[in-house]
Scaffold this motif. Structure first.
Motif, PDB file in Angstrom:
ATOM      1  N   VAL A 176       0.838  -1.204   0.000  1.00 30.18           N
ATOM      2  CA  VAL A 176       0.000   0.000   0.000  1.00 30.18           C
ATOM      3  C   VAL A 176       0.871   1.251   0.000  1.00 30.18           C
ATOM      4  N   LEU A 177       1.920   1.259   0.829  1.00 30.69           N
ATOM      5  CA  LEU A 177       2.798   2.429   0.880  1.00 30.69           C
ATOM      6  C   LEU A 177       3.463   2.688  -0.464  1.00 30.69           C
ATOM      7  N   VAL A 192      -5.296  10.840  -6.254  1.00 23.22           N
ATOM      8  CA  VAL A 192      -5.152   9.494  -5.696  1.00 23.22           C
ATOM      9  C   VAL A 192      -5.304   9.457  -4.184  1.00 23.22           C
ATOM     10  N   SER A 193      -5.370  10.613  -3.527  1.00 18.01           N
ATOM     11  CA  SER A 193      -5.329  10.613  -2.075  1.00 18.01           C
ATOM     12  C   SER A 193      -6.527   9.916  -1.456  1.00 18.01           C
ATOM     13  N   GLY A 194      -7.745  10.148  -1.990  1.00 18.03           N
ATOM     14  CA  GLY A 194      -8.935   9.584  -1.371  1.00 18.03           C
ATOM     15  C   GLY A 194      -8.944   8.071  -1.364  1.00 18.03           C
ATOM     16  N   SER A 195      -8.796   7.454  -2.519  1.00 15.28           N
ATOM     17  CA  SER A 195      -8.814   5.997  -2.607  1.00 15.28           C
ATOM     18  C   SER A 195      -7.605   5.380  -1.918  1.00 15.28           C
ATOM     19  N   SER A 196      -6.463   6.041  -1.998  1.00 13.97           N
ATOM     20  CA  SER A 196      -5.260   5.493  -1.368  1.00 13.97           C
ATOM     21  C   SER A 196      -5.368   5.507   0.143  1.00 13.97           C
ATOM     22  N   ILE A 197      -5.914   6.579   0.695  1.00 16.08           N
ATOM     23  CA  ILE A 197      -6.079   6.648   2.158  1.00 16.08           C
ATOM     24  C   ILE A 197      -7.026   5.566   2.641  1.00 16.08           C
ATOM     25  N   LEU A 198      -8.118   5.354   1.898  1.00 17.36           N
ATOM     26  CA  LEU A 198      -9.064   4.308   2.288  1.00 17.36           C
ATOM     27  C   LEU A 198      -8.399   2.929   2.227  1.00 17.36           C
TER      28      LEU A 198
END
Length: 514
Positions: A176-177, A192-198
Motif C-alpha cells: 500500500v505504501l 489518488v489521495s482519497g482511494s489510497s487513504i481508504l
C-alpha cells in the motif's frame, strides 16, 4: 496489569472521539468514521491481545499503534504547542506498527538487525518529512519487506510459521505504501489521495485483526503435520521430505528410511543418511513400528519440541514409509514385467531369425537349385512336343512363384538385410517392394538390434495397412532422432480411419514399441 488495562478502554474511546471532532468535526462522516474505526480497531485488538496473551508484548504494541494513530488529528487544536507537536507526529503510528510486525508474535526483538530496523522505523515516524518523500517511502517499504523476509528465512519450526503471518502483514503494508508513493509520482496527489487513504486504512485494520487472530488461535503452534497424515494418503506431488519440511518449517530437514539388510538409513534416492552425534547441533527423531526402526528425521532442535507434534510426525512418516515400500514393490514388479516382456519379444525375434535361416539354408536353396535345373532342362530340350514344353514352362513359373513366396515369408519372419546391411538398407528394400510409392528418410544410426527390429516391423506393418486399406497414391516414412527420442513417422494421402480395436496388427505393433 488488569486494572490499568481496564482504564485504557475509556481512555481510548475518549481520545478517538476528541481527535475526530478536532480534525473533521461531525459533518463529514465519510472521513471521520473510517479514521475513527482504524484507531479503535487497533486499540481494541491490542487490549484484547494484552489481556489474553499477557506474556507477549504484541498487544501493547498494537494498542500503542492505535493511540498514536489519533495524535496527528490534534494539529488543528486551538492550543499552539499541542498543535505543533501533533503536526510533527502525523506518521507516529508507523513506528510502533513496524515494531509490531518485526517483533511478532512475542513482541520482543532477538537480533541486532531487527532492532536496527525498528530504530529506523521510529526515527522515520518522528521525522515527518521522511514519509512525505515518495522515494524515501518506497525505500523504507522495501526495507520492511526485506527485513521481515530475512527474519522468516532465519527461523525454523513454530517461530518460522509464526513469522509467515508477520511477513504477510509486512508485504501488505509495504504494498500500500509503495503503491501510494508511485501513484503520487505519476499523477497529482489530489487524484489518488482519497482511494489510497481508504486502502491504507483497510490494510491497517486487516493487519490488526489478522495478527490478533493468529495470536489467539495460533495454528503455527501445532503446524500442518496432522493434516499431512491425511494428505499423504492422496495423490500429491513431491516427497515426504518436502512435505514435512514445509509443514514443520525446517528447510534443512532430512528423512532416511531404514534398510534392515544394510543396517543403515538411506534417502529416497538410495544415498546414505548419516545420523549426527549428540552435540552436533542437530536433533534426531527415530520413527518406529512394532519396535523396529522405520525412518529417521534429522532436523533443527527447535522443530520437534512438542510431544504431540512428534506423534503426528511419526504417524505421517509411518504412512508415507508404508506407501513408499508399497510403491517400491510395485516398481520392482513393473520392472520384472517389462523385463519379461522384453525377454519374450527377444525370444520371438530369435526364433524368427532361426526359422529364416532354416528356410534360406534349406528349402529356399533347394528350390533355387531346382528352378535352375528346370531352366537348364528347358533350354536344352529338343524335339519335345509343344504340350510338354508348355507344362515345363508352367512348372517353372509355379516354382519361381513359390520361391518368391518363400522369400517373402522369410523376410516377414526376419529380414536378412536388417542384420547384414543395416536399418536404412532394409527399409529401402521394404520401400522398393511396396505397391504404393514410398518416400523414405532415415536419419538414425547406431541403434540396437532390438530397436532396429521394432522400427522395421512397424514400417512393414504400416506399409501393409496402407496397401490394403488406405487407397493411397503415395506414402512417406521418416526415421530420425529428436532430443534423444527415436521418432518414426508413417503417413499417406489415403482415406485414413485406422482402428486399434479392429484387429491385432496395430495392437501388436503397440506392444512391440512398449
Amino acid at each position: 496489569m488488569r486494572r490499568p488495562g481496564l482504564l485504557l478502554w475509556p481512555v481510548g474511546t475518549a481520545i478517538g472521539l476528541a481527535a475526530e471532532r478536532v480534525q473533521f468535526g461531525w459533518n463529514d462522516p465519510r472521513h471521520w468514521i473510517p479514521d475513527l474505526a482504524v484507531g479503535w480497531v487497533l486499540i481494541v485488538c491490542g487490549l484484547i491481545a494484552a489481556n489474553r496473551r499477557p506474556q507477549s508484548r504484541t498487544g501493547l504494541l498494537m494498542a500503542a499503534t492505535g493511540f498514536s494513530w489519533f495524535f496527528g488529528n490534534f494539529a488543528r487544536v486551538g492550543f499552539a504547542p499541542l498543535a505543533w507537536i501533533a503536526a510533527q507526529t502525523l506518521y507516529l503510528h508507523r513506528g510502533p506498527l513496524v515494531h509490531l510486525i518485526l517483533a511478532y508474535p512475542t513482541g520482543r526483538l532477538s537480533s541486532r538487525f531487527g532492532r536496527a530496523a525498528v530504530g529506523i522505523g521510529y526515527a522515520a515516524a518522528i521525522v515527518t518529512a521522511v514519509w512525505r518523500s515518495e522515494v524515501a517511502t518506497i525505500v523504507l517499504a522495501a526495507l520492511l519487506v526485506a527485513v521481515s523476509a530475512r527474519q522468516y528465512l532465519g527461523t525454523v519450526g513454530r517461530a518460522r510459521r509464526a513469522r509467515l503471518a508477520a511477513l504477510a502483514a509486512a508485504s501488505g503494508f509495504s504494498f500500500v505504501l509503495m503503491g501510494y508513493a508511485i501513484a503520487r509520482l505519476a499523477v497529482p496527489a489530489a487524484a489518488v489521495s482519497g482511494s489510497s487513504i481508504l486502502a491504507y486504512q483497510v490494510t491497517i485494520c486487516a493487519i490488526a485483526i489478522g495478527l490478533l487472530a493468529g495470536l489467539l488461535s495460533p495454528s503455527w503452534e501445532r503446524s500442518a503435520v496432522t493434516d499431512l497424515v491425511v494428505e499423504l494418503g492422496e495423490a500429491r506431488s513431491g516427497s515426504l521430505r518436502d512435505e514435512l519440511a514445509r509443514a514443520l518449517g525446517d528447510p534443512s530437514l532430512e528423512v532416511g528410511y531404514w534398510l534392515s539388510d544394510a543396517g543403515t538409513f538411506v534417502d529416497p534416492e538410495g544415498r546414505l543418511v548419516s545420523v549426527p552425534d549428540a552435540g552436533s547441533g542437530r536433533s534426531v527423531t527415530t520413527v518406529e513400528r512394532d519396535g523396529q526402526p522405520l525412518a529417521v528425521l534429522v532436523h533443527d532442535p527447535e522443530v520437534l519440541d512438542d510431544p504431540g507434534l512428534v506423534e503426528a510426525v511419526s504417524a505421517a512418516a509411518q504412512l508415507a514409509a508404508s506407501n513408499a515400500q508399497l510403491q517400491a514393490e510395485v516398481r520392482a514388479r513393473l520392472v520384472e514385467v517389462i523385463a519379461s516382456r522384453r525377454r519374450i519379444l527377444e525370444a520371438g525375434d530369435e526364433e524368427r531369425r532361426r526359422l529364416e535361416r532354416r528356410l534360406y539354408e534349406g528349402a529356399e536353396r533347394r528350390l533355387t537349385g531346382l528352378a535352375e535345373t528346370v531352366r537348364q532342362a528347358r533350354s536344352q530340350a529338343n524335339g519335345i512336343s509343344p504340350a510338354t514344353l508348355e507344362k515345363i514352362d508352367r512348372a517353372q513359373g509355379q516354382l519361381e512363384g513359390t520361391l518368391e513366396e518363400l522369400r517373402e515369408l522369410a523376410r516377414g519372419l526376419h529380414p536378412r538385410a536388417l542384420g547384414e546391411l543395416g536399418l536404412d538398407r532394409a527399409l529401402a528394400s521394404l520401400a522398393e517392394r511396396s505397391p504404393v510409392p514410398v518416400e523414405l528418410t532415415v536419419q538414425a544410426y547406431g541403434l540396437s538390434p532390438g530397436v532396429q527390429a521394432a522400427v522395421y516391423f512397424l514400417c512393414s506393418e504400416g506399409l501393409a495397412n496402407i496397401a490394403k486399406y488406405a487407397s493411397a497414391s503415395r506414402a512417406v516414412i521418416s526415421v530420425e532422432i529428436r532430443d534423444r527420442i527415436l521418432a518414426v513417422g508413417i503417413t499417406d494421402d489415403g482415406v485414413g480411419g485406422a482402428d486399434l480395436s479392429g484387429g491385432t496388427g496395430m495392437l501388436g505393433l503397440a506392444d512391440r514399441v512398449e
